[in-house]
Design a protein around this motif. Sequence first.
Motif, PDB file in Angstrom:
ATOM      1  N   ALA A  92       0.834  -1.202   0.000  1.00 49.79           N
ATOM      2  CA  ALA A  92       0.000   0.000   0.000  1.00 49.79           C
ATOM      3  C   ALA A  92       0.869   1.252   0.000  1.00 49.79           C
ATOM      4  CB  ALA A  92      -0.926  -0.004   1.220  1.00 49.79           C
ATOM      5  N   TRP A  93       1.969   1.226   0.744  1.00 51.79           N
ATOM      6  CA  TRP A  93       2.882   2.373   0.746  1.00 51.79           C
ATOM      7  C   TRP A  93       3.547   2.541  -0.612  1.00 51.79           C
ATOM      8  CZ3 TRP A  93       5.961   2.475   6.028  1.00 51.79           C
ATOM      9  CH2 TRP A  93       5.052   2.733   7.057  1.00 51.79           C
ATOM     10  N   GLN A  94       3.834   1.446  -1.292  1.00 47.95           N
ATOM     11  CA  GLN A  94       4.414   1.537  -2.630  1.00 47.95           C
ATOM     12  C   GLN A  94       3.437   2.202  -3.598  1.00 47.95           C
ATOM     13  OE1 GLN A  94       5.683  -2.390  -3.806  1.00 47.95           O
ATOM     14  NE2 GLN A  94       6.874  -2.703  -1.935  1.00 47.95           N
ATOM     15  N   VAL A  95       2.164   1.781  -3.523  1.00 46.23           N
ATOM     16  CA  VAL A  95       1.142   2.382  -4.376  1.00 46.23           C
ATOM     17  C   VAL A  95       0.961   3.854  -4.032  1.00 46.23           C
ATOM     18  CG1 VAL A  95      -1.308   2.336  -4.985  1.00 46.23           C
ATOM     19  CG2 VAL A  95      -0.049   0.194  -4.744  1.00 46.23           C
ATOM     20  N   ALA A  96       0.911   4.152  -2.723  1.00 44.15           N
ATOM     21  CA  ALA A  96       0.732   5.537  -2.287  1.00 44.15           C
ATOM     22  C   ALA A  96       1.891   6.415  -2.754  1.00 44.15           C
ATOM     23  CB  ALA A  96       0.605   5.590  -0.764  1.00 44.15           C
ATOM     24  N   ALA A  97       3.120   5.896  -2.661  1.00 39.58           N
ATOM     25  CA  ALA A  97       4.282   6.663  -3.108  1.00 39.58           C
ATOM     26  C   ALA A  97       4.230   6.911  -4.610  1.00 39.58           C
ATOM     27  CB  ALA A  97       5.569   5.924  -2.735  1.00 39.58           C
ATOM     28  N   MET A  98       3.799   5.899  -5.370  1.00 42.94           N
ATOM     29  CA  MET A  98       3.670   6.065  -6.815  1.00 42.94           C
ATOM     30  C   MET A  98       2.625   7.127  -7.152  1.00 42.94           C
ATOM     31  SD  MET A  98       4.675   5.066  -9.836  1.00 42.94           S
ATOM     32  CE  MET A  98       5.440   3.451  -9.645  1.00 42.94           C
ATOM     33  N   LEU A  99       1.463   7.054  -6.498  1.00 43.67           N
ATOM     34  CA  LEU A  99       0.386   8.005  -6.775  1.00 43.67           C
ATOM     35  C   LEU A  99       0.781   9.417  -6.370  1.00 43.67           C
ATOM     36  CD1 LEU A  99      -2.689   5.900  -5.579  1.00 43.67           C
ATOM     37  CD2 LEU A  99      -2.168   6.558  -7.924  1.00 43.67           C
TER      38      LEU A  99
ATOM     39  N   ILE B 217      -4.944  12.165  -8.032  1.00 44.17           N
ATOM     40  CA  ILE B 217      -4.027  11.070  -7.711  1.00 44.17           C
ATOM     41  C   ILE B 217      -3.274  11.348  -6.405  1.00 44.17           C
ATOM     42  CG2 ILE B 217      -3.818  10.325 -10.083  1.00 44.17           C
ATOM     43  CD1 ILE B 217      -1.185  11.711 -10.319  1.00 44.17           C
ATOM     44  N   MET B 218      -3.025  12.617  -6.068  1.00 44.40           N
ATOM     45  CA  MET B 218      -2.414  12.893  -4.770  1.00 44.40           C
ATOM     46  C   MET B 218      -3.385  12.585  -3.639  1.00 44.40           C
ATOM     47  SD  MET B 218       0.141  16.186  -4.990  1.00 44.40           S
ATOM     48  CE  MET B 218      -1.082  17.364  -5.560  1.00 44.40           C
ATOM     49  N   THR B 219      -4.669  12.892  -3.847  1.00 44.97           N
ATOM     50  CA  THR B 219      -5.678  12.536  -2.850  1.00 44.97           C
ATOM     51  C   THR B 219      -5.752  11.028  -2.675  1.00 44.97           C
ATOM     52  OG1 THR B 219      -6.967  14.511  -3.413  1.00 44.97           O
ATOM     53  CG2 THR B 219      -8.116  12.753  -2.222  1.00 44.97           C
ATOM     54  N   ALA B 220      -5.691  10.307  -3.787  1.00 47.54           N
ATOM     55  CA  ALA B 220      -5.692   8.845  -3.707  1.00 47.54           C
ATOM     56  C   ALA B 220      -4.480   8.347  -2.932  1.00 47.54           C
ATOM     57  CB  ALA B 220      -5.714   8.244  -5.108  1.00 47.54           C
ATOM     58  N   GLY B 221      -3.324   8.957  -3.149  1.00 43.76           N
ATOM     59  CA  GLY B 221      -2.127   8.570  -2.418  1.00 43.76           C
ATOM     60  C   GLY B 221      -2.259   8.799  -0.924  1.00 43.76           C
TER      61      GLY B 221
ATOM     62  N   ALA C 168       1.185  17.680   3.643  1.00 45.93           N
ATOM     63  CA  ALA C 168       0.728  17.142   2.362  1.00 45.93           C
ATOM     64  C   ALA C 168      -0.775  17.327   2.199  1.00 45.93           C
ATOM     65  CB  ALA C 168       1.091  15.664   2.264  1.00 45.93           C
ATOM     66  N   ILE C 169      -1.530  17.096   3.264  1.00 46.23           N
ATOM     67  CA  ILE C 169      -2.981  17.292   3.207  1.00 46.23           C
ATOM     68  C   ILE C 169      -3.309  18.750   2.928  1.00 46.23           C
ATOM     69  CG2 ILE C 169      -5.102  17.245   4.580  1.00 46.23           C
ATOM     70  CD1 ILE C 169      -3.953  14.800   6.029  1.00 46.23           C
ATOM     71  N   MET C 170      -2.605  19.667   3.597  1.00 43.65           N
ATOM     72  CA  MET C 170      -2.834  21.092   3.367  1.00 43.65           C
ATOM     73  C   MET C 170      -2.508  21.473   1.926  1.00 43.65           C
ATOM     74  SD  MET C 170      -1.067  24.370   5.214  1.00 43.65           S
ATOM     75  CE  MET C 170       0.457  24.124   4.291  1.00 43.65           C
ATOM     76  N   GLY C 171      -1.390  20.924   1.394  1.00 42.37           N
ATOM     77  CA  GLY C 171      -1.017  21.235   0.016  1.00 42.37           C
ATOM     78  C   GLY C 171      -2.046  20.751  -0.985  1.00 42.37           C
TER      79      GLY C 171
END
Length: 223
Positions: A100-107, A150-154, A192-195
């Motif tokens: 999941a962290w790999q997917v999140a980092a990719m997104l 995609i950042m929100t998905a990450g 990151a959430i704020m950005g």
Amino acid sequence: MTFLHFLPAPKLEMYLRVYVNRCFRMVSPITWLWAMLSIMVAVTCTFSFFQPFWFLHPDFTHSFGMMNFCHRDTYYPGPPRPTCRNYGGYFQFGNIPSAAWQVAAMLFGCGCLFSNIGALMAVLALLTPTSTEHKIATACGYLQSISVLIMTAGLLVYPVGLPSDFFQHYCGESVGIYRSGHCHIGWSYMLAIMGVCLAVFCPILSRHTDVKADDIATSPDYI
């Protein structure tokens, strides 16, 4: 060669100054706002992406990010202090301890890339005060919309990987999906959430870059 090549230096400087001043007067204030916000969002999200402080251990020595983490420096004889490195010691997606962290980092990483491209396009729109400006802004708006999605998905996928053996070892057996055990959310995650929240406004502003200052002052739609 153009006629500018035959002008003396003082007169050429005068023509360039007049051209630049005229160009910047033609730029909409909304374009300025959109460009500045795009740059700020790109810098904020990219900076947070590379930080290892997405989740923090109560001892503030261990922390965890998308691609790197910090742990106690066992070679330092003094008070406990953290040393930070990539998972596995060097950068490779396979070393990230959770799928999941790999997917999140990719997104999130792709979202940061698109966000930086969008910031460059916004600066280009500032330097192109013609009919091309709105075309650039429109294309950039679509790119920034994809970046936000995609950042929100990450951000949403990242906590799914908390139950990994690696994270559970440091943060306790009570760790689960969206449960960080006795660890807590760090400032990098909040940044990151704020950005991403600010990034939502970029594609909205990109649709109104053709609105000039006089239009804002006189149109009832903008009062």
